[in-house]
Design a protein around this motif. Sequence first.
Motif, PDB file in Angstrom:
ATOM      1  N   ILE A  16      -0.783  -2.616   6.786  1.00 37.95           N
ATOM      2  CA  ILE A  16      -0.195  -1.509   6.032  1.00 37.95           C
ATOM      3  C   ILE A  16       0.057  -1.969   4.606  1.00 37.95           C
ATOM      4  O   ILE A  16       0.573  -3.054   4.378  1.00 37.95           O
ATOM      5  N   SER A  17      -0.295  -1.113   3.638  1.00 39.30           N
ATOM      6  CA  SER A  17      -0.018  -1.388   2.237  1.00 39.30           C
ATOM      7  C   SER A  17       0.843  -0.246   1.703  1.00 39.30           C
ATOM      8  O   SER A  17       0.513   0.924   1.905  1.00 39.30           O
ATOM      9  N   GLY A  18       1.932  -0.566   1.037  1.00 42.66           N
ATOM     10  CA  GLY A  18       2.788   0.458   0.462  1.00 42.66           C
ATOM     11  C   GLY A  18       4.228   0.013   0.422  1.00 42.66           C
ATOM     12  O   GLY A  18       4.547  -1.158   0.644  1.00 42.66           O
ATOM     13  N   ASN A  19       5.123   0.978   0.145  1.00 40.52           N
ATOM     14  CA  ASN A  19       6.551   0.682   0.097  1.00 40.52           C
ATOM     15  C   ASN A  19       7.352   1.905   0.517  1.00 40.52           C
ATOM     16  O   ASN A  19       6.818   3.009   0.603  1.00 40.52           O
ATOM     17  N   ALA A  20       8.637   1.705   0.764  1.00 43.78           N
ATOM     18  CA  ALA A  20       9.495   2.762   1.302  1.00 43.78           C
ATOM     19  C   ALA A  20       9.757   3.890   0.313  1.00 43.78           C
ATOM     20  O   ALA A  20      10.128   4.989   0.713  1.00 43.78           O
ATOM     21  N   ILE A  21       9.561   3.655  -0.968  1.00 43.67           N
ATOM     22  CA  ILE A  21       9.808   4.695  -1.972  1.00 43.67           C
ATOM     23  C   ILE A  21       8.575   5.573  -2.174  1.00 43.67           C
ATOM     24  O   ILE A  21       8.660   6.800  -2.113  1.00 43.67           O
ATOM     25  N   VAL A  27      -4.008   1.891   5.250  1.00 41.93           N
ATOM     26  CA  VAL A  27      -3.832   1.181   6.514  1.00 41.93           C
ATOM     27  C   VAL A  27      -5.188   0.657   6.953  1.00 41.93           C
ATOM     28  O   VAL A  27      -6.232   1.244   6.631  1.00 41.93           O
ATOM     29  N   ALA A  28      -5.147  -0.440   7.688  1.00 36.90           N
ATOM     30  CA  ALA A  28      -6.363  -1.015   8.266  1.00 36.90           C
ATOM     31  C   ALA A  28      -6.242  -0.935   9.777  1.00 36.90           C
ATOM     32  O   ALA A  28      -5.278  -1.443  10.352  1.00 36.90           O
ATOM     33  N   LEU A  29      -7.192  -0.258  10.398  1.00 41.21           N
ATOM     34  CA  LEU A  29      -7.278  -0.206  11.857  1.00 41.21           C
ATOM     35  C   LEU A  29      -8.169  -1.358  12.280  1.00 41.21           C
ATOM     36  O   LEU A  29      -9.358  -1.359  11.985  1.00 41.21           O
ATOM     37  N   SER A  30      -7.573  -2.344  12.945  1.00 42.67           N
ATOM     38  CA  SER A  30      -8.390  -3.501  13.309  1.00 42.67           C
ATOM     39  C   SER A  30      -8.049  -4.070  14.684  1.00 42.67           C
ATOM     40  O   SER A  30      -8.312  -5.231  14.953  1.00 42.67           O
ATOM     41  N   GLY A  31      -7.464  -3.255  15.534  1.00 41.00           N
ATOM     42  CA  GLY A  31      -7.199  -3.707  16.896  1.00 41.00           C
ATOM     43  C   GLY A  31      -5.995  -4.612  17.039  1.00 41.00           C
ATOM     44  O   GLY A  31      -5.918  -5.385  17.976  1.00 41.00           O
ATOM     45  N   ALA A  81       7.271   2.502   4.791  1.00 37.47           N
ATOM     46  CA  ALA A  81       6.262   3.114   3.923  1.00 37.47           C
ATOM     47  C   ALA A  81       5.506   4.219   4.658  1.00 37.47           C
ATOM     48  O   ALA A  81       5.302   5.317   4.125  1.00 37.47           O
ATOM     49  N   LEU A  82       5.095   3.935   5.905  1.00 39.78           N
ATOM     50  CA  LEU A  82       4.380   4.967   6.669  1.00 39.78           C
ATOM     51  C   LEU A  82       5.301   6.121   7.052  1.00 39.78           C
ATOM     52  O   LEU A  82       4.872   7.283   7.062  1.00 39.78           O
TER      53      LEU A  82
END
Length: 156
Positions: A16-21, A27-31, A81-82
Amino acid sequence: MEASTDAIHAPTVAGISGNAIDGAYSVALSGGYPDDIDLGIAFTYTGCGGRDLKGTKQNPKNLRTAPQTFNQSFDWPYNAALKRSAETRQPVRVIRGFKLDSPFAPATGYRYDGLYVVEKAWMAKGLTKGLLVCRYAFKRLTGQPDLITRDEDDET
């Protein structure tokens, strides 16, 4: 690494890349978690955390492959973030990796698969020891190129 270099998904390890604000950027789906379900135009994603990344005396370098040993939380920055993205409904870039058990995963490497919206964020018992995990329902935005399946990817 290429996704990071190309500024598609900044972290070289985190899913996951991002922040709470601002929310999540990608996102990377990689199992990474057995709870993930990929239907192509929609998927359920498991948040991060719940793993002791320091390892143990017997296995000091188990890093991302460490088993989940405690509950995840929306307090973790990437999970927050999500959750924020579910509130703002801002699109999130999705990258699929070859380790993902899905017909939509590439045969090798990683592939950018378009923009998705986080429709919902919730906590649920996970498949690993019944520990709590952060769950996210994603839906693909319309008007994008068709998704490629692994079989089609093998033909190229």
